[in-house]
Design an enzyme around this catalytic site. Structure first.
Site, mmCIF file in Angstrom:
data_model
loop_
_atom_site.group_PDB
_atom_site.id
_atom_site.type_symbol
_atom_site.label_atom_id
_atom_site.label_comp_id
_atom_site.label_asym_id
_atom_site.label_seq_id
_atom_site.Cartn_x
_atom_site.Cartn_y
_atom_site.Cartn_z
ATOM 1 N N SER A 47 0.837 -1.208 0.000
ATOM 2 C CA SER A 47 0.000 0.000 0.000
ATOM 3 C C SER A 47 0.869 1.254 0.000
ATOM 4 O O SER A 47 2.097 1.176 0.094
ATOM 5 C CB SER A 47 -0.883 0.005 1.251
ATOM 6 O OG SER A 47 -0.070 0.076 2.396
ATOM 7 N N LEU A 49 3.087 4.473 -0.006
ATOM 8 C CA LEU A 49 4.348 4.815 -0.664
ATOM 9 C C LEU A 49 5.068 3.579 -1.199
ATOM 10 O O LEU A 49 5.663 3.616 -2.286
ATOM 11 C CB LEU A 49 5.249 5.575 0.321
ATOM 12 C CG LEU A 49 6.627 5.966 -0.196
ATOM 13 C CD1 LEU A 49 6.532 6.862 -1.440
ATOM 14 C CD2 LEU A 49 7.442 6.671 0.893
ATOM 15 N N SER A 180 11.240 10.005 8.272
ATOM 16 C CA SER A 180 10.174 11.018 8.286
ATOM 17 C C SER A 180 10.803 12.325 8.743
ATOM 18 O O SER A 180 11.862 12.318 9.395
ATOM 19 C CB SER A 180 9.096 10.590 9.278
ATOM 20 O OG SER A 180 8.295 11.687 9.662
ATOM 21 N N TYR A 193 6.143 7.248 17.544
ATOM 22 C CA TYR A 193 6.531 7.346 16.119
ATOM 23 C C TYR A 193 7.809 8.170 15.972
ATOM 24 O O TYR A 193 8.778 7.723 15.326
ATOM 25 C CB TYR A 193 5.372 7.971 15.348
ATOM 26 C CG TYR A 193 5.578 8.095 13.857
ATOM 27 C CD1 TYR A 193 5.671 6.967 13.044
ATOM 28 C CD2 TYR A 193 5.651 9.351 13.249
ATOM 29 C CE1 TYR A 193 5.833 7.091 11.675
ATOM 30 C CE2 TYR A 193 5.807 9.481 11.875
ATOM 31 C CZ TYR A 193 5.904 8.349 11.088
ATOM 32 O OH TYR A 193 6.068 8.474 9.727
ATOM 33 N N LYS A 197 11.527 6.996 14.623
ATOM 34 C CA LYS A 197 12.157 7.588 13.431
ATOM 35 C C LYS A 197 13.484 8.271 13.785
ATOM 36 O O LYS A 197 14.425 8.270 12.983
ATOM 37 C CB LYS A 197 11.196 8.568 12.749
ATOM 38 C CG LYS A 197 9.940 7.905 12.158
ATOM 39 C CD LYS A 197 10.273 6.924 11.022
ATOM 40 C CE LYS A 197 9.037 6.402 10.307
ATOM 41 N NZ LYS A 197 9.337 5.469 9.227
ATOM 42 N N THR A 228 -1.501 8.966 2.153
ATOM 43 C CA THR A 228 -1.630 7.501 2.213
ATOM 44 C C THR A 228 -2.573 7.158 3.378
ATOM 45 O O THR A 228 -3.173 8.061 3.967
ATOM 46 C CB THR A 228 -0.279 6.820 2.490
ATOM 47 O OG1 THR A 228 0.128 7.173 3.820
ATOM 48 C CG2 THR A 228 0.792 7.245 1.500
HETATM 49 N N1 LIG Z 1 2.147 9.049 4.920
HETATM 50 C C1 LIG Z 1 2.910 9.970 5.475
HETATM 51 O O1 LIG Z 1 2.469 11.099 5.770
HETATM 52 C C2 LIG Z 1 4.347 9.677 5.728
HETATM 53 C C3 LIG Z 1 4.853 8.385 5.724
HETATM 54 N N2 LIG Z 1 6.168 8.177 6.024
HETATM 55 C C4 LIG Z 1 6.687 6.821 6.077
HETATM 56 O O2 LIG Z 1 6.447 6.158 4.864
HETATM 57 C C5 LIG Z 1 6.447 4.745 5.081
HETATM 58 C C6 LIG Z 1 5.263 4.138 4.344
HETATM 59 O O3 LIG Z 1 4.056 4.548 4.957
HETATM 60 P P1 LIG Z 1 2.738 4.908 4.123
HETATM 61 O O4 LIG Z 1 2.798 4.324 2.788
HETATM 62 O O5 LIG Z 1 2.525 6.337 4.281
HETATM 63 O O6 LIG Z 1 1.624 4.182 5.035
HETATM 64 P P2 LIG Z 1 0.749 2.864 4.777
HETATM 65 O O7 LIG Z 1 0.045 2.607 6.073
HETATM 66 O O8 LIG Z 1 -0.052 2.993 3.551
HETATM 67 O O9 LIG Z 1 1.835 1.745 4.498
HETATM 68 C C7 LIG Z 1 2.550 1.161 5.520
HETATM 69 C C8 LIG Z 1 3.110 -0.156 5.011
HETATM 70 O O10 LIG Z 1 3.899 -0.736 6.046
HETATM 71 C C9 LIG Z 1 3.558 -2.111 6.179
HETATM 72 N N3 LIG Z 1 3.667 -2.559 7.541
HETATM 73 C C10 LIG Z 1 3.142 -1.997 8.650
HETATM 74 N N4 LIG Z 1 3.439 -2.723 9.726
HETATM 75 C C11 LIG Z 1 4.158 -3.790 9.289
HETATM 76 C C12 LIG Z 1 4.745 -4.909 9.907
HETATM 77 N N5 LIG Z 1 4.638 -5.121 11.231
HETATM 78 N N6 LIG Z 1 5.417 -5.795 9.152
HETATM 79 C C13 LIG Z 1 5.523 -5.632 7.824
HETATM 80 N N7 LIG Z 1 4.988 -4.597 7.158
HETATM 81 C C14 LIG Z 1 4.318 -3.691 7.887
HETATM 82 C C15 LIG Z 1 2.109 -2.210 5.732
HETATM 83 O O11 LIG Z 1 1.923 -3.512 5.195
HETATM 84 P P3 LIG Z 1 0.629 -4.414 5.497
HETATM 85 O O12 LIG Z 1 0.001 -4.626 4.174
HETATM 86 O O13 LIG Z 1 1.206 -5.643 6.021
HETATM 87 O O14 LIG Z 1 -0.232 -3.668 6.454
HETATM 88 C C16 LIG Z 1 2.007 -1.142 4.670
HETATM 89 O O15 LIG Z 1 2.244 -1.687 3.392
HETATM 90 C C17 LIG Z 1 6.400 4.563 6.604
HETATM 91 O O16 LIG Z 1 7.683 4.219 7.074
HETATM 92 C C18 LIG Z 1 6.033 5.945 7.114
HETATM 93 O O17 LIG Z 1 6.511 6.178 8.411
HETATM 94 C C19 LIG Z 1 7.046 9.186 6.255
HETATM 95 C C20 LIG Z 1 6.600 10.468 6.248
HETATM 96 C C21 LIG Z 1 5.235 10.824 5.986
HETATM 97 C C1 LIG Z 2 9.085 32.290 13.850
HETATM 98 C C2 LIG Z 2 8.287 31.464 12.896
HETATM 99 C C3 LIG Z 2 8.588 30.032 13.032
HETATM 100 C C4 LIG Z 2 7.744 29.150 12.187
HETATM 101 C C5 LIG Z 2 8.188 27.727 12.409
HETATM 102 C C6 LIG Z 2 7.213 26.803 11.952
HETATM 103 C C7 LIG Z 2 7.234 25.550 12.781
HETATM 104 C C8 LIG Z 2 6.103 24.729 12.312
HETATM 105 C C9 LIG Z 2 6.160 23.345 12.837
HETATM 106 C C10 LIG Z 2 6.072 22.417 11.692
HETATM 107 C C11 LIG Z 2 5.924 21.018 12.162
HETATM 108 C C12 LIG Z 2 5.957 20.132 10.976
HETATM 109 C C13 LIG Z 2 5.585 18.740 11.333
HETATM 110 C C14 LIG Z 2 5.682 17.885 10.107
HETATM 111 C C15 LIG Z 2 5.412 16.479 10.465
HETATM 112 C C16 LIG Z 2 5.534 15.605 9.271
HETATM 113 O O1 LIG Z 2 5.626 16.013 8.150
HETATM 114 O O2 LIG Z 2 5.521 14.294 9.556
HETATM 115 C C17 LIG Z 2 5.560 13.384 8.486
HETATM 116 C C18 LIG Z 2 4.977 12.107 9.004
HETATM 117 O O3 LIG Z 2 5.698 11.160 9.218
HETATM 118 C C19 LIG Z 2 3.534 12.110 9.234
HETATM 119 O O4 LIG Z 2 3.140 11.116 10.140
HETATM 120 P P1 LIG Z 2 1.840 11.356 11.039
HETATM 121 O O5 LIG Z 2 1.519 10.020 11.600
HETATM 122 O O6 LIG Z 2 2.203 12.339 12.104
HETATM 123 O O7 LIG Z 2 0.746 11.866 10.148
#
Ligand SMILES: NC(=O)C1=CN([C@@H]2O[C@H](COP(=O)(O)OP(=O)(O)OC[C@H]3O[C@@H](n4cnc5c(N)ncnc54)[C@H](OP(=O)(O)O)[C@@H]3O)[C@@H](O)[C@H]2O)C=CC1
Ligand SMILES: CCCCCCCCCCCCCCCC(=O)OCC(=O)COP(=O)(O)O
Length: 311
Positions: A47, A49, A180, A193, A197, A228
């Site tokens: 799923s 990314l 992340s 989380y 990370k 996602t």
């Molecule tokens: N979406 C976002 O905003 C962001 C995502 N990321 C990172 O991107 C990566 C992908 O996440 P994303 O695609 O967004 O989320 P999804 O939930 O869509 O995908 C997560 C994937 O990880 C797999 N997974 C979860 N747990 C396990 C496990 N115990 N064993 C094996 N596989 C597992 C799932 O597989 P299964 O089919 O088995 O469930 C799934 O395919 C993650 O590392 C996430 O932290 C980073 C920054 C931002």
């Molecule tokens: C003087 C002005 C200062 C302005 C500074 C701005 C500070 C703003 C804070 C921004 C925080 C950004 C957080 C981003 C988090 C992010 O992108 O996470 C990615 C993920 O992994 C998302 O996972 P989640 O499970 O949290 O959805």
């Protein structure tokens, strides 16, 4: 005298132009690092990314090993990829699949053996699988902190360590991890989380230094929000599923675009890439350069997000 200076000037211009041309050729060569036939392993490929990475690396001609917990969902991805394949170049391959749960680290060695059996070696390992978390620390069971760490950190490093010896033996390979922005800054209500990370960032920074002399690059990719199901699949403080598509996630970058950026980072063998907008980048900068302000901003964010339950 003037003529001598003029000749010297011309030589300098030609020399600089030559250097620039050489630099451009080198950059182009780096950008074009071949993925045709490369064996690319992607975790979390069923799923989000991971699935988009599967699409772009498949289209680039890579021989894929797709990993996940659900064999049927992985098979569905294989079918989608093979159905979309055309006979034109580059040549594409039907991916292999390996099913295992990263949080069950005892099974990871066996999974690594299965992965190696697919094509005999691994060229690129993309550690993408992960799970997120929502909750405040006061209400979070320690077991939840541990579970998130098991999947995001211990599972990921267990697979990496199981595949690393074969890369070292061949003096070839590339290790990538999807971290992340939260591997660089910690924001409130994400303790499990963000901690997983941050640990990931530290481990792979150490690994990069340790394996560079074997010719094995390590790439840490830190995206901001991606559209996602990550928030839907996130766990809460009592271990139940959060189940909500957050606005931040829904408004995130397209997984297809992030997958293209992952492909580029692999081709360029980048060391550390942040794929996020101005605000997260500013936050990362402030965390190092002006921590007091960063902490104030995070406290204010925590107060604003506080749920009635926390009062
Ligand atoms: N979406 C976002 O905003 C962001 C995502 N990321 C990172 O991107 C990566 C992908 O996440 P994303 O695609 O967004 O989320 P999804 O939930 O869509 O995908 C997560 C994937 O990880 C797999 N997974 C979860 N747990 C396990 C496990 N115990 N064993 C094996 N596989 C597992 C799932 O597989 P299964 O089919 O088995 O469930 C799934 O395919 C993650 O590392 C996430 O932290 C980073 C920054 C931002
Ligand atoms: C003087 C002005 C200062 C302005 C500074 C701005 C500070 C703003 C804070 C921004 C925080 C950004 C957080 C981003 C988090 C992010 O992108 O996470 C990615 C993920 O992994 C998302 O996972 P989640 O499970 O949290 O959805």
């Amino acid at each position: 005298m003037e003529r001598v200076m003029g000749g010297g000037g011309l030589q300098l211009v030609l020399f600089s132009a030559g250097l620039l041309l050489l630099y451009r050729i080198l950059v182009r060569l780096r950008t074009g690092a071949a993925l045709q036939d490369a064996v690319v392993v992607i975790t979390g490929a069923s799923s989000g990314l991971g699935k988009e990475c599967a699409r772009v690396f498949h289209a680039a001609g890579a021989r894929l090993v797709l990993c996940g917990r659900d064999a049927a969902r992985l098979q569905q991805v294989v079918q989608e990829l093979t159905a979309s394949s055309t006979s034109s170049r580059p040549q594409t391959y039907t991916p292999c699949t390996v099913t295992f749960d990263l949080s069950d680290t005892a099974t990871v060695d066996g999974a690594a053996e299965e992965i190696l059996k697919c094509y005999g070696h691994v060229d690129v390992l993309i550690n993408n699988a992960g799970i997120s978390y929502r909750g405040n620390i006061l209400d979070t069971h320690l077991s939840v902190q541990r579970d998130v760490m098991e999947t995001n950190y211990f599972g990921t490093i267990a697979l990496t360590q199981a595949l690393l010896p074969s890369m070292v033996h061949r003096r070839s390979g590339h290790i990538v991890v999807i971290s992340s922005v939260q591997g660089k800054i910690a924001i409130p209500y994400r303790s499990a989380y963000a901690a997983s990370k941050h640990a990931t960032q530290a481990y792979f920074d150490c690994l990069r230094a340790e394996v560079e002399h074997y010719g094995i690059p390590v790439t840490v990719i830190s995206p901001g929000y991606i559209r996602t199901s990550l928030s839907v699949n996130a766990v809460t403080g009592d271990g139940s599923k959060y189940g909500v598509l957050d606005k931040t996630t829904a408004a995130g970058r397209e997984p297809r675009d992030v997958a293209q950026a992952v492909l580029k980072a692999v081709r360029q063998r980048s060391k550390d890439v942040v794929l996020a907008g101005a605000q997260p980048n500013l936050a990362i900068y402030l965390r190092t350069m002006w921590p007091a302000l960063f902490f104030k901003l995070m406290s204010s964010r925590a107060r604003k997000e506080r749920k009635p339950k926390d009062e």
